[in-house]
Every structure is written in structure tokens, then in C-alpha cells.
Motif scaffolding. Structure first.
Motif, PDB file in Angstrom:
ATOM      1  N   UNK A 136       0.554  -0.883   0.380  1.00  0.00           N
ATOM      2  CA  UNK A 136      -0.053   0.065  -0.194  1.00  0.00           C
ATOM      3  C   UNK A 136       1.168   1.000  -0.016  1.00  0.00           C
ATOM      4  N   UNK A 137       0.770   2.196  -0.865  1.00  0.00           N
ATOM      5  CA  UNK A 137       1.659   3.328  -1.254  1.00  0.00           C
ATOM      6  C   UNK A 137       1.395   4.852  -0.892  1.00  0.00           C
ATOM      7  N   UNK A 138       2.358   5.076   0.680  1.00  0.00           N
ATOM      8  CA  UNK A 138       2.136   5.995   1.506  1.00  0.00           C
ATOM      9  C   UNK A 138       1.526   5.722   2.557  1.00  0.00           C
ATOM     10  N   UNK A 139       0.630   4.708   3.585  1.00  0.00           N
ATOM     11  CA  UNK A 139      -0.347   5.202   3.955  1.00  0.00           C
ATOM     12  C   UNK A 139      -0.289   6.060   4.984  1.00  0.00           C
ATOM     13  N   UNK A 140       0.345   6.309   5.702  1.00  0.00           N
ATOM     14  CA  UNK A 140       0.365   7.862   6.156  1.00  0.00           C
ATOM     15  C   UNK A 140      -0.246   8.999   5.032  1.00  0.00           C
ATOM     16  N   UNK A 141       0.652   9.047   4.321  1.00  0.00           N
ATOM     17  CA  UNK A 141       0.622  10.413   4.031  1.00  0.00           C
ATOM     18  C   UNK A 141      -0.946  10.553   2.621  1.00  0.00           C
ATOM     19  N   UNK A 142      -1.207   8.888   2.384  1.00  0.00           N
ATOM     20  CA  UNK A 142      -2.350   8.926   1.512  1.00  0.00           C
ATOM     21  C   UNK A 142      -3.704   8.755   2.715  1.00  0.00           C
ATOM     22  N   UNK A 143      -3.826   8.436   3.833  1.00  0.00           N
ATOM     23  CA  UNK A 143      -4.854   8.284   4.430  1.00  0.00           C
ATOM     24  C   UNK A 143      -5.090   9.580   4.684  1.00  0.00           C
ATOM     25  N   UNK A 144      -4.040  10.409   5.520  1.00  0.00           N
ATOM     26  CA  UNK A 144      -3.963  11.978   5.595  1.00  0.00           C
ATOM     27  C   UNK A 144      -4.901  12.850   5.352  1.00  0.00           C
ATOM     28  N   UNK A 145      -4.454  12.322   3.878  1.00  0.00           N
ATOM     29  CA  UNK A 145      -5.364  13.306   2.906  1.00  0.00           C
ATOM     30  C   UNK A 145      -6.810  12.682   2.371  1.00  0.00           C
ATOM     31  N   UNK A 154     -12.558  10.108   1.004  1.00  0.00           N
ATOM     32  CA  UNK A 154     -14.191  10.334   1.428  1.00  0.00           C
ATOM     33  C   UNK A 154     -13.789  11.384   1.862  1.00  0.00           C
ATOM     34  N   UNK A 155     -12.643  12.519   2.029  1.00  0.00           N
ATOM     35  CA  UNK A 155     -12.999  13.005   2.678  1.00  0.00           C
ATOM     36  C   UNK A 155     -13.931  13.682   3.692  1.00  0.00           C
ATOM     37  N   UNK A 156     -13.067  12.798   4.380  1.00  0.00           N
ATOM     38  CA  UNK A 156     -12.804  13.249   6.108  1.00  0.00           C
ATOM     39  C   UNK A 156     -12.157  14.422   6.123  1.00  0.00           C
ATOM     40  N   UNK A 157     -11.706  14.466   7.931  1.00  0.00           N
ATOM     41  CA  UNK A 157     -11.238  15.360   7.833  1.00  0.00           C
ATOM     42  C   UNK A 157     -11.070  15.348   9.650  1.00  0.00           C
ATOM     43  N   UNK A 158     -10.192  15.971  10.364  1.00  0.00           N
ATOM     44  CA  UNK A 158      -9.944  15.769  11.155  1.00  0.00           C
ATOM     45  C   UNK A 158      -9.484  14.282  11.677  1.00  0.00           C
ATOM     46  N   UNK A 159      -8.293  14.269  13.310  1.00  0.00           N
ATOM     47  CA  UNK A 159      -7.924  12.644  13.570  1.00  0.00           C
ATOM     48  C   UNK A 159      -8.997  12.001  13.741  1.00  0.00           C
ATOM     49  N   UNK A 160      -9.910  11.754  14.031  1.00  0.00           N
ATOM     50  CA  UNK A 160     -11.081  11.027  13.545  1.00  0.00           C
ATOM     51  C   UNK A 160     -10.843  10.601  12.781  1.00  0.00           C
ATOM     52  N   UNK A 161     -11.664  11.537  11.802  1.00  0.00           N
ATOM     53  CA  UNK A 161     -11.096  10.497  10.451  1.00  0.00           C
ATOM     54  C   UNK A 161     -10.385  10.709   9.966  1.00  0.00           C
ATOM     55  N   UNK A 162      -8.825  10.327  10.526  1.00  0.00           N
ATOM     56  CA  UNK A 162      -7.814   9.872   9.400  1.00  0.00           C
ATOM     57  C   UNK A 162      -7.013   8.470  10.828  1.00  0.00           C
ATOM     58  N   UNK A 163      -7.532   8.294  12.387  1.00  0.00           N
ATOM     59  CA  UNK A 163      -7.791   7.808  12.542  1.00  0.00           C
ATOM     60  C   UNK A 163      -8.730   6.159  12.337  1.00  0.00           C
ATOM     61  N   UNK A 212       3.562  17.229  14.503  1.00  0.00           N
ATOM     62  CA  UNK A 212       3.694  16.557  14.077  1.00  0.00           C
ATOM     63  C   UNK A 212       5.336  15.328  13.392  1.00  0.00           C
ATOM     64  N   UNK A 213       6.112  15.619  14.014  1.00  0.00           N
ATOM     65  CA  UNK A 213       7.489  14.836  14.768  1.00  0.00           C
ATOM     66  C   UNK A 213       7.088  13.890  14.830  1.00  0.00           C
ATOM     67  N   UNK A 214       5.575  13.597  15.735  1.00  0.00           N
ATOM     68  CA  UNK A 214       5.415  12.325  16.515  1.00  0.00           C
ATOM     69  C   UNK A 214       4.860  11.710  15.187  1.00  0.00           C
ATOM     70  N   UNK A 215       3.720  12.505  14.312  1.00  0.00           N
ATOM     71  CA  UNK A 215       3.006  11.842  14.225  1.00  0.00           C
ATOM     72  C   UNK A 215       3.164  11.133  12.651  1.00  0.00           C
ATOM     73  N   UNK A 216       4.770  12.156  12.027  1.00  0.00           N
ATOM     74  CA  UNK A 216       4.765  11.430  10.550  1.00  0.00           C
ATOM     75  C   UNK A 216       5.497  10.004  10.886  1.00  0.00           C
ATOM     76  N   UNK A 217       5.300   9.047  12.436  1.00  0.00           N
ATOM     77  CA  UNK A 217       5.410   8.526  12.320  1.00  0.00           C
ATOM     78  C   UNK A 217       4.265   6.651  12.795  1.00  0.00           C
ATOM     79  N   UNK A 218       3.442   7.452  12.749  1.00  0.00           N
ATOM     80  CA  UNK A 218       1.982   6.725  13.783  1.00  0.00           C
ATOM     81  C   UNK A 218       1.512   5.884  13.114  1.00  0.00           C
TER      82      UNK A 218
END
Length: 446
Positions: A136-145, A154-163, A212-218
Motif C-alpha cells: 500500500x503506497x504511502x499509508x500515512x500520506x494517502x490516508x492523511x489526505x 472519502x473527504x473526511x477531516x480531522x484526527x477522527x477521520x484519519x484514525x 507532527x514530528x511524532x505523527x509522521x511515524x504513526x
């Protein structure tokens, strides 16, 4: 400090082709760049550059256009050609939003896990010779966007949508990884994601940068079963949105850590939000070393480019290669560098919101108005690097605008170079449009 470089074996130069599907337009970048019909020509360009290893996508959205019905005919043609002609593909199973349109909620769809696993298994059984793959290419970046920024469906927003998206996707990826250990026991899983580092211009900005420097590894930490520090700022932010769900996901395994690096991977935050790149970028060698020290895995630069003239791209290649040689000299196990993509991409100026065939000037080979592939000083430097030429022997061309301003913060890291004027006739496609900035925003940056 002048990077040392040249202390290890020459880094392998790797190819790659952009293929992201735009569900709203039923088009992908293979089609808008005509790689879907000109792939033999494009692979021949790679071969003539001396490159056999490449990131290559499999287009799930075209293979399974009807749910449960697979059409492998086009994929068979290309992959069999790669196999028969000595190419070594790192197969990319899902590149950004490249899922079938019948998954109407995309990565939030309750059917995603089962559908993805069915597809992944069918692929592995059909192509048992594959030696490297990206599940799965770029799981963090893809699911963040998709889940935090509401930029992609699906155009979700905020940490709730990301998690929520991480929880829906990562278990299936881990299960696919376990399946591939059985079906492709000699193959390696190349995890690919953005290589980030962030700074702050004031106290509030630095607090956000630290988070954000912690979040990059999430995403990777969750995938590996490492969890996160629940007492950190990130942990406190995750608590009210069910972040603890990430602590109990099934753990997966990876063999190579692929790092996608662009200047916009380094943001600077302040009271008014975030901008990229930061005016004080950390040298890439230092970033690579951070990931190496955290995970202890062989690394690879799996994407890099810069939007600009072909001479600007050649100069950025010199920078990235030099920084990778420096990381290698420090003891990092670094397998190679992938300029991504080999030919100019399209429509990334709007982050794929629009599908206009707008040529993005980022490739090794540039596309003219008729989508003909053109050589340049960039393709010359690329072939030299593929032949084992070190970064110190590659030319540094004076940067043009807007790249000179865009990369101003990097100038100190390049101050030891001997600069030369770029050839006036060797610019690349649609140069006035390089002034178009990517329409990227980061929400909740405060």
C-alpha cells in the motif's frame, strides 16, 4: 559541512511511473500521460539509461472494474515483458486512491479489507516470480489526505477521520503481508511513505511541529505494533478520537523502509498555519538517519522530484544523491534512489482534484504538447548516476524561478558546489506554468 560521499558502493538508481487513479473522473495518470499505450517506449527509455529496477504499479481499479471479476490481460502483457526483459519491478498494489469505483466510500468502505485481500491474493498467485512489492503506497500520506485533510475521497477531516481510515486499512495490509510471506516467501515488502521533518517559527508553531514530528511515524508504528506514547501531545490529541484502537492492531512486517522525499515534506508552522518548505530545512542525510536509527531497517529513497526546469531537476538529483551518499558514509544501509516519475506526471498541480492533462514538469524525460518524451540535461544526469557516477561529478545548474525561491533554505547545504549556467534551450514542457503552486493546505495547524 561538505558531505563526505563516495565512501560506499555507488547507489542504485531506480525508475518509477506515476499511475494514481482519480475516481471522480474515471481516469488515471497512466492514461493522461499515455503510458498505458506507450509503456514499451517508456521502458526502453529506462533500459537505455542503464536501469532495470523500478517501482511499477498494478492498477486494481482497471483489473477489477466489476466486483469479483478480474481482468489481468493488460497487466499480464506488461509484467511478462518486465520479467522476460530482465527488469526487477517493485510491484505497487495500491497507489493513493487507485481502488475500484465500486468501493464507493474508498478507504472508509466496510468492504475494503475483504476486497483488497482478495485482489492481493489473486495477484500473488498469478505472479509468483515477483521479488519485491509495496502492499500500500504511502499509508500515512494517502490516508492523511483522505481522512484528515478532506482533499481526496472519502473527504473526511480531522484526527477522527484519519484514525478511522488507519483502523479500516492497516489490518488488511498486515494480513496481506502475512499471506505474502507464504505465497512469495523469497520476496521483500518495501514499505513506502513520506520522509518528513517539521519546524516552528514561534512557540505555538513549535508545539505543533513537535506533534507532527511524532505523527509522521504513526502509521508505520501502528503497523509494526509499536503503538505511540499516550502521554505525548499526539497521544493526548488521539485520546478523544479513539486513538487507542491503533494500539491493538495486528502487527505486520517490512523488509525495506522506502522514504519518499520532497522539499514539501518539511513544513514550518506558526500561529497562522503551515507553509512548505520550511526556511530552515534539515539536511536529507539527517532525516534518513532519523528513520534508520528508529527502525534499523535497510532504507531506500523511493520517490523524489522537484517541479521546475529540467536543469532544476538535474540539480535536485545532485542534492538528493549527495545527501544519500552522506547517509551511506555514516553507516546507513541505503539501497538506492528513485526519481519519481520517469516521465512528467499530470494534474498534481491541483492534487488530482481536476483532470485536465496539465503536465507537471517533474520527470526525467519531459513531455511536449504531443506527449512525446524528450531528453534533457536531467536525463543525462540520471543516466550518469545510473552508470555509477558520484554526485560530486554531476553538474549543478543555477536554479531558475520559482525553484530558486522555493529552495532558498537549501542553499547553505549546496554552498560548496561549482555552479554553471543551464542551457537556454533545455527547459522542459510548459515552463510558465511551473509558477502554479500545488493546492495543498494543512488543517488544524495551530
Amino acid at each position: 559541512m561538505t558531505p563526505r560521499g563516495g565512501e560506499g558502493p555507488p547507489l542504485e538508481i531506480i525508475g518509477g511511473f506515476e499511475s494514481t487513479f482519480m475516481p471522480a473522473h474515471d481516469r488515471d495518470i497512466f492514461e493522461t500521460t499515455e503510458h498505458d499505450t506507450r509503456w514499451r517506449e517508456d521502458l526502453d527509455l529506462l533500459s537505455r539509461s542503464g536501469i532495470t529496477r523500478l517501482r511499477y504499479p498494478v492498477r486494481w481499479h482497471r483489473i477489477e472494474e466489476s466486483e469479483g471479476v478480474f481482468d489481468w490481460s493488460a497487466t499480464d502483457e506488461v509484467l511478462n515483458h518486465l520479467h522476460e526483459h530482465g527488469f526487477r519491478p517493485i510491484i505497487d498494489l495500491v497507489h493513493h486512491t487507485s481502488y475500484p469505483v465500486w468501493l464507493t466510500d474508498g478507504f472508509a468502505d466496510a468492504r475494503f479489507g475483504a476486497a483488497y485481500l482478495r485482489y492481493a491474493e489473486a495477484f500473488a498467485r498469478r505472479y509468483p516470480w515477483v521479488e519485491e512489492y509495496t502492499l500500500f503506497n504511502e499509508p500515512f500520506a494517502t490516508l492523511f489526505l483522505c481522512g484528515h485533510e478532506a482533499i481526496w475521497p472519502p473527504y473526511h477531516s480531522g484526527l477522527q477521520g484519519f484514525v478511522d481510515l488507519l483502523v479500516n486499512v492497516l489490518p488488511a495490509v498486515a494480513e496481506a503481508g502475512a499471506l505474502y510471506r507464504e505465497l512469495l516467501p523469497g520476496a521483500r515488502h518495501v514499505w513506502v511513505d513520506t520522509c518528513e521533518f517539521h519546524t516552528g517559527s514561534d512557540a505555538s508553531g513549535q508545539r505543533y511541529a513537535d506533534m507532527a514530528n511524532d505523527r509522521r511515524f504513526l502509521a508505520l508504528d501502528a503497523f509494526l505494533g509499536r503503538g505511540y506514547d499516550v502521554d505525548s501531545q499526539l497521544g493526548r490529541d488521539l485520546a478523544p478520537v479513539g486513538g487507542e484502537r491503533l494500539l491493538s492492531l495486528p502487527a505486520g512486517t517490512i523488509d525495506v523502509l522506502g522514504l519518499d522525499y520532497y522539499a514539501h515534506c518539511q513544513w514550518n508552522f506558526g500561529v497562522e498555519g503551515g507553509t512548505a518548505p520550511t526556511p530552515t530545512p534539515l539536511p536529507l542525510a539527517d532525516q534518513i538517519q532519523q528513520y534508520w536509527q528508529r527502525y534499523g531497517l535497510p532504507c531506500m529513497i523511493t520517490e523524489t522530484n522537484v517541479r521546475g526546469r529540467t536543469s532544476d531537476r538535474a540539480t535536485w538529483l545532485k542534492y538528493v544523491l549527495e545527501q544519500c551518499e552522506e547517509a551511506q558514509a555514516r553507516g546507513v544501509v541505503l539501497e538506492g534512489v528513485c526519481w519519481f516519475p520517469v516521465v512528467d506526471s499530470t494534474d498534481w498541480n491541483s492534487l488530482l482534484f481536476r483532470c485536465e492533462g496539465h503536465v507537471d514538469p517533474v520527470g526525467v524525460y519531459w513531455l511536449d504538447e504531443d506527449l512525446e518524451r524528450r531528453t534533457s540535461v536531467m536525463s543525462t544526469s540520471y543516466a550518469l548516476a545510473a552508470g555509477g557516477v558520484r554526485s560530486g561529478e554531476l553538474p549543478a545548474y543555477l536554479l531558475g524561478e520559482p525553484v530558486a525561491t522555493w529552495l532558498q533554505g537549501y542553499r547553505e547545504q549546496m554552498s560548496h558546489w561549482d555552479w554553471q549556467q543551464p542551457p537556454e534551450s533545455d527547459l522542459g514542457s510548459r515552463l510558465p506554468r511551473t509558477t502554479t503552486r500545488m493546492e495543498l493546505r494543512i488543517v488544524d495547524a495551530q
